[in-house]
Scaffold this active site. Structure first.
Site, PDB file in Angstrom:
ATOM      1  N   ASP A   1     -79.312  10.889 -43.912  1.00 53.57           N
ATOM      2  CA  ASP A   1     -79.997  11.673 -45.062  1.00 53.57           C
ATOM      3  C   ASP A   1     -79.401  11.430 -46.277  1.00 53.57           C
ATOM      4  O   ASP A   1     -80.007  11.465 -47.027  1.00 53.57           O
ATOM      5  CB  ASP A   1     -80.705  12.664 -44.304  1.00 53.57           C
ATOM      6  CG  ASP A   1     -81.532  12.751 -43.365  1.00 53.57           C
ATOM      7  OD1 ASP A   1     -81.678  12.077 -42.504  1.00 53.57           O
ATOM      8  OD2 ASP A   1     -81.249  13.877 -42.787  1.00 53.57           O
TER       9      ASP A   1
ATOM     10  N   CYS B   1     -76.720   6.727 -29.716  1.00 52.40           N
ATOM     11  CA  CYS B   1     -78.191   5.867 -29.322  1.00 52.40           C
ATOM     12  C   CYS B   1     -78.794   6.433 -28.465  1.00 52.40           C
ATOM     13  O   CYS B   1     -78.321   6.728 -27.283  1.00 52.40           O
ATOM     14  CB  CYS B   1     -77.548   4.621 -28.742  1.00 52.40           C
ATOM     15  SG  CYS B   1     -78.875   3.895 -28.752  1.00 52.40           S
TER      16      CYS B   1
ATOM     17  N   GLN C   1     -67.503  -0.876 -32.684  1.00 50.90           N
ATOM     18  CA  GLN C   1     -68.134   0.116 -31.645  1.00 50.90           C
ATOM     19  C   GLN C   1     -68.546  -0.173 -30.735  1.00 50.90           C
ATOM     20  O   GLN C   1     -69.144  -1.610 -30.474  1.00 50.90           O
ATOM     21  CB  GLN C   1     -68.981   0.901 -33.151  1.00 50.90           C
ATOM     22  CG  GLN C   1     -70.172   2.002 -31.975  1.00 50.90           C
ATOM     23  CD  GLN C   1     -70.770   3.014 -32.495  1.00 50.90           C
ATOM     24  OE1 GLN C   1     -72.003   1.699 -32.190  1.00 50.90           O
ATOM     25  NE2 GLN C   1     -71.535   3.969 -32.806  1.00 50.90           N
TER      26      GLN C   1
HETATM   27  C1  LIG Z   1     -81.320   0.244 -37.172  1.00 55.83           C
HETATM   28  C2  LIG Z   1     -80.119   0.839 -37.514  1.00 55.83           C
HETATM   29  C3  LIG Z   1     -79.184   1.014 -36.075  1.00 55.83           C
HETATM   30  C4  LIG Z   1     -78.537   1.681 -35.378  1.00 55.83           C
HETATM   31  N1  LIG Z   1     -77.998   0.960 -34.788  1.00 55.83           N
HETATM   32  C5  LIG Z   1     -76.946   2.358 -34.541  1.00 55.83           C
HETATM   33  C6  LIG Z   1     -75.644   1.868 -33.281  1.00 55.83           C
HETATM   34  O1  LIG Z   1     -76.339   0.582 -33.341  1.00 55.83           O
HETATM   35  N2  LIG Z   1     -74.533   2.605 -33.487  1.00 55.83           N
HETATM   36  C7  LIG Z   1     -74.148   3.755 -33.711  1.00 55.83           C
HETATM   37  O2  LIG Z   1     -73.701   4.617 -33.556  1.00 55.83           O
HETATM   38  N3  LIG Z   1     -75.940   4.161 -34.369  1.00 55.83           N
HETATM   39  C8  LIG Z   1     -76.673   3.556 -34.984  1.00 55.83           C
HETATM   40  N4  LIG Z   1     -77.671   3.880 -36.105  1.00 55.83           N
HETATM   41  C9  LIG Z   1     -77.481   5.521 -37.255  1.00 55.83           C
HETATM   42  C10 LIG Z   1     -76.650   5.398 -37.902  1.00 55.83           C
HETATM   43  O3  LIG Z   1     -75.096   4.645 -37.680  1.00 55.83           O
HETATM   44  C11 LIG Z   1     -76.875   6.691 -38.914  1.00 55.83           C
HETATM   45  O4  LIG Z   1     -76.153   7.542 -37.802  1.00 55.83           O
HETATM   46  C12 LIG Z   1     -78.401   7.382 -38.710  1.00 55.83           C
HETATM   47  O5  LIG Z   1     -79.178   6.769 -39.464  1.00 55.83           O
HETATM   48  C13 LIG Z   1     -78.530   8.387 -39.309  1.00 55.83           C
HETATM   49  O6  LIG Z   1     -77.871   7.942 -40.908  1.00 55.83           O
HETATM   50  P1  LIG Z   1     -79.013   7.918 -42.073  1.00 55.83           P
HETATM   51  O7  LIG Z   1     -79.582   8.887 -42.496  1.00 55.83           O
HETATM   52  O8  LIG Z   1     -77.620   7.528 -43.466  1.00 55.83           O
HETATM   53  O9  LIG Z   1     -79.176   5.901 -42.113  1.00 55.83           O
HETATM   54  C14 LIG Z   1     -78.441   3.052 -36.246  1.00 55.83           C
HETATM   55  C15 LIG Z   1     -79.726   3.444 -37.242  1.00 55.83           C
HETATM   56  C16 LIG Z   1     -80.796   2.350 -38.065  1.00 55.83           C
HETATM   57  C17 LIG Z   1     -81.533   3.048 -38.592  1.00 55.83           C
END
Ligand SMILES: Cc1cc2nc3c(=O)[nH]c(=O)nc-3n(C[C@H](O)[C@H](O)[C@H](O)COP(=O)(O)O)c2cc1C
Length: 362
Positions: free
Chosen positions: A203, A101, A71
């Site tokens: 989520d 982001c 990415q």
């Molecule tokens: C610590 C952290 C770092 C993240 N870094 C990125 C990233 O570098 N690029 C991105 O597209 N999303 C990033 N995200 C978002 C996640 O890819 C994901 O879309 C978001 O956390 C929602 O999904 P979840 O509820 O399963 O965590 C990050 C999320 C967290 C919690």
């Protein structure tokens, strides 16, 4: 599921997470099964083009992680196209663009989610990249910038028309950051509307939720095609439970989800320490995919370097532990003990005691 010509053996994906989903972590999750694709932490297009060592390192991966998506973030079409060529030169299977982001450090540079505020410009970035490389270009976006601009459906169509091979939507706005809940109905609607695969994110902390989201259909009023949500990216759920994708695959196959013992959970952490500790040490030629011409930081051999490498491993474990310990009995005490461990030996002791597991040899 296929993204361009890349076949994924499972629709369940490790979401990109800056600071968390390094190559060692991705390898371990992949070894436990159920994972169809890994995505690296976001990498600066600027840093890639300028050949900055730290940036290039974030993009590194190993063969056992394939298929791998790297990415990148940035807002300049030419630089993003050049960065995509570097990613292709590293042998990655897919190049993904971060349009999600919300962090000002990124979004103020016309990158990350602020690209969603300029759909035409966002499409020109994808267009330039798709022309520059043969590997699939994909996009990860949010629902929109804020509640007045939930434009993921329009932007997704635009980037599809500009040459994107797949789109992932984290169904929150940038303004929401991580508050509220992800809108999976939105993901399902976009999946019905587009010809390319649409994946969702947000989520999923239990394996049942992953399978339920994959099968999610839009509210009845929405026109139906045969296209559903193609895949699910799991972020924080994998940090809490690295087996979650394997468990979701069990459920999707009609089997009960595998059970994970405390000893196995402890073993995961010990293996993670070991992999991190041995990063770049005694690696066979070709083990690691690096950018052509990248120079490497010195291997940790001198006393000072070993100490700073150990410190880096300890910090990595502390970061993971803040998620991993959630929901465990005594999780907060575990966090305190891990945060006060000052050497790898102490760290291993804390883990061995808490999870009642033997170290595999330090
Ligand atoms: C610590 C952290 C770092 C993240 N870094 C990125 C990233 O570098 N690029 C991105 O597209 N999303 C990033 N995200 C978002 C996640 O890819 C994901 O879309 C978001 O956390 C929602 O999904 P979840 O509820 O399963 O965590 C990050 C999320 C967290 C919690």
């Amino acid at each position: 599921m296929k993204i361009g010509s890349v076949q994924l053996a499972s629709p369940f994906v490790i979401a990109p997470m800056a600071g968390m989903t390094d190559t060692a972590f991705r390898r371990l999750v992949k070894r436990h099964g159920g994972c169809g694709l890994v995505v690296t932490e976001m990498v600066s297009s600027e840093g890639l083009v300028r050949g900055i060592d730290r940036t290039l390192e974030y993009a590194e991966y190993t063969e056992e992680e394939r298929p791998v998506s790297i990415q990148i973030f940035g807002g300049d079409p030419e630089k993003m196209a050049a960065a995509a060529q570097i990613v292709e030169g590293m042998g990655a299977d897919i190049v993904d663009v971060n349009m999600g982001c919300p962090v000002p450090k990124i979004s103020k540079h016309n990158a990350g989610c602020s690209l969603m505020r300029e759909p035409e410009h966002a499409a020109s970035v994808i267009n330039a990249m798709a022309k520059a490389v043969k590997i699939p270009v994909t996009v990860k976006m949010r629902a929109g910038w804020n509640d007045n601009a939930r434009n993921a459906p329009e932007l997704a169509r635009r980037v599809q028309d500009a040459g994107a091979a797949a789109v992932t939507i984290h169904g929150r706005t940038a303004e929401q950051s991580y508050t509220g809940s992800a809108d999976w109905d939105l993901v399902a609607r976009v999946a019905e509307d587009l010809e390319i695969p649409v994946l969702g994110s947000g989520d999923c902390v239990e394996p049942e939720q992953i399978v339920e989201k994959l099968l999610r259909t839009p509210a009845p009023a929405h026109p139906r095609t045969s296209r559903g949500i193609a895949g699910v990216l799991v972020g924080r759920g994998v940090l809490r439970n690295p087996w979650i994708l394997a468990q979701a695959a069990d459920l999707a196959a009609g089997r009960p989800a595998r059970q994970v013992t405390m000893a196995e959970r402890g073993q995961f952490l010990l293996e993670y320490i070991e992999l991190l500790q041995n990063e770049r040490v005694h690696e066979e030629k070709g083990f690691r995919h690096v950018a052509p011409g990248a120079s490497h930081p010195p291997r940790p051999t001198s006393h000072d370097l070993v100490r700073s490498h150990d410190r880096w491993v300890i910090n990595k474990l502390r970061a993971l532990m803040s998620w991993y310990s959630k929901g465990l009995d005594g999780g907060s005490q575990l966090r305190v003990r891990v945060n006060s461990a000052n050497s790898l030996e102490q760290l291993r002791d804390v883990i061995e005691q808490f999870f009642s597991v033997e170290s595999v040899g330090a």
